[in-house]
Design an enzyme around this catalytic site. Structure first.
Site: not given
Length: 536
Positions: A220, A443, A472
């Site tokens: 991320s 996502d 995610h």
């Protein structure tokens, strides 16, 4: 990152507001990194028993590494970053340290080494020391705070999808107060908590670990400063994995990225509702996605009139269901709790959505770091009319998360510290060893377009896509195809030519909440990014 955007066509004048510092901090910062890295290489890290306040189990060893608060003054104030490690324990040749960051900004990787005990990570754990750390500002690493943790939860909150002018005025006042609190508590140090410094810290950590070149995995937001590292220090990269990549385009850091994210969350919210409708016999929430939405709205209206247990209002309800947009493992729990609540049993919903006072300090710290890093990283609109225009337009088609995303980021409109100018993430042919990008097609926290953009910008990178999936964080999860690519890359340096695809993971089974991957406080298994509201 908290969100990303579709409609942020704002002029540079509106976005400036505060003068930006040079993108890479100038040659002085480059020299500062060299000085700090040499010093760290000489000192190393003294690993020993982890402090009790870390709450880490036996088997992990902890230490600290010193980095300059300000890389233009490498002999000035130093801050200590906490580091955790489990040494490689296989009979295969050791390949060095694998350093991990779970994202956020504001996430701690101190738990990461525990992931080596999971079956799908054992081969990697046999070859690598697994190293986690808390970035600057996080946990005990020169922690940031913007308000007293006891003020974090002030009772049940509303969550209007289309807020009134009066509500907006109230939230503007709150955002200004929060920004002032960050400045008051951090003082002049506040300006030094940003992604460029996170990338620089990573090089000092590399040196302290005794690694000539870095093997790194970021999830991320961790992919963003990992990409900054690859741009700043390409010759020091050994292998890099970017899991659920965010869009590194400097024009999208971070206001427009947040708009894009809000739009994507609407799609994942619809995915969840379609799944619930498919299992109407189990949940009795409606046999179409629209009927499930009406059930959710009925619950929100009831909570607005009478919060569950005096603790859970519409705001807490939405935050809980936002987590389902991060991980489809959470779908059965959320559906069961909503169904039970509408049938008169509020306990499951209170358990999921109610406050956790014991986590208040950690959550407040994570929020403070998130805000500081994103606000410091680049320009934001300083006129609320820009936010209002863009998000009012977006909320017409994506009402689920849009305005909550605004409120999380709005302190950046009134931020008192100087901003960085985002670095142009880009490497030319032959500058960087092959890198591996992993991304799920649906996502929402890190929309797929970001992985495509990163792939284009990092020459020689390889993109592996998990098709028609939206959880995610895909590395080391239930998808054997993705894990095969991950192992081949980390263990053998092998990767497909440019792009590859894996079929998506199976949907969760109804009524079977998987507690192993979603512990009581909704912390994912070690190594995955945490589902902080609006974080990436």
């Amino acid at each position: 990152m908290r969100a990303a955007v579709l409609y942020g066509t704002v002029g540079a004048v509106l976005l400036s507001g505060v003068a930006a510092a040079p993108a890479a901090g100038g040659t002085t910062a480059v020299v500062g990194v060299e000085v700090a890295a040499r010093r760290a290489a000489e000192e190393g890290i003294r690993f020993g028993q982890c402090p009790a306040e870390e709450g880490l189990p036996d088997g992990l060893r902890c230490g600290t590494v010193k980095v300059p608060l300000d890389y233009t003054r490498p002999f000035g104030r130093q801050i200590s970053l906490t580091v955790s490690r489990v040494e490689a324990r296989g009979k295969v040749p050791r390949q060095g340290a694998l350093v991990f960051n779970p994202g956020g900004p504001g996430g701690s990787g101190m738990y990461f080494p525990l992931i080596g005990f999971l079956p799908q990570w054992k081969r990697i754990a046999a070859a690598y020391d697994l190293v986690g750390y808390a970035p600057r500002g996080v946990g005990r690493s020169a922690p940031l705070s913007c308000l007293a943790p006891k003020r974090l939860y002030q009772g049940p909150s509303p969550a209007p999808a289309h807020p009134t002018a009066a509500y907006k005025k109230q939230r503007i006042a709150g955002a200004k107060a929060y920004a002032r609190g960050c400045a008051r508590r951090a003082g002049s140090a506040l300006r030094h908590y940003h992604s460029l410094n996170n990338a620089r810290d990573l090089d000092v950590l590399r040196a302290a670990l005794g690694e000539h070149r870095l093997t790194f995995m970021g999830a991320s937001y961790g992919t963003y400063f990992g990409a900054l590292y690859a741009t700043l220090f390409p010759s020091r990269v050994r292998r890099m994995v970017f899991d659920s990549a965010v869009n590194p385009d400097p024009e999208r850091i971070w206001y427009r990225n947040n708009l894009d994210q809000s739009a994507a969350f609407e799609g994942r919210w619809a995915d969840f509702r379609r799944w619930v409708a498919k299992h109407h016999k189990v949940y009795q929430l409606g046999n179409t996605a629209q009927k499930v939405l009406r059930s959710y709205e009925r619950a929100a209206a009831r909570l607005a009139a009478r919060p569950a247990g005096g603790k859970v209002g519409p705001g807490q309800l939405r935050s809980t269901f936002l987590q389902a947009a991060y991980y489809d493992d959470y779908w059965p729990q959320r559906a069961l709790a909503l169904s039970a609540y509408l049938r008169g049993d509020a306990k499951p919903l209170i358990q999921l959505a109610g406050p956790y006072p014991e986590a208040a300090v950690e959550q407040e710290n994570a929020n403070a770091v998130y805000t500081a890093v994103e606000c410091n990283d680049g320009p934001w609109p300083t006129d609320f009319r820009v936010w209002d225009r863009d998000n009012t337009r977006l909320a017409r088609t994506a009402p689920f998360e849009t305005w909550d995303n605004v409120w999380a980021n709005l302190p950046c409109a009134y931020w008192p510290a100087p901003r960085q100018r985002p670095l142009d993430v880009r490497t030319g042919p032959g500058e960087l060893p092959p890198t591996l990008i992993l991304a799920a097609e649906r996502d929402a926290a890190a929309p797929y377009e970001g992985a495509i953009v990163l792939h284009r910008r990092l020459s020689g990178s390889v993109l592996v896509t998990e098709r028609d999936a939206g959880s995610h964080g895909v590395a080391g999860g239930p998808n054997a195809c993705v894990n095969a690519y991950l192992e081949a890359y980390l263990l053998e340096g092998r990767a497909p030519d440019r792009r590859a695809a894996c079929a998506g993971r199976p949907e969760p089974k109804p009524g079977s909440a998987r507690s192993a991957s979603a512990p009581s406080a909704d912390r994912p298994a070690a190594g995955l990014p945490a589902p902080l509201t609006g974080r990436g």
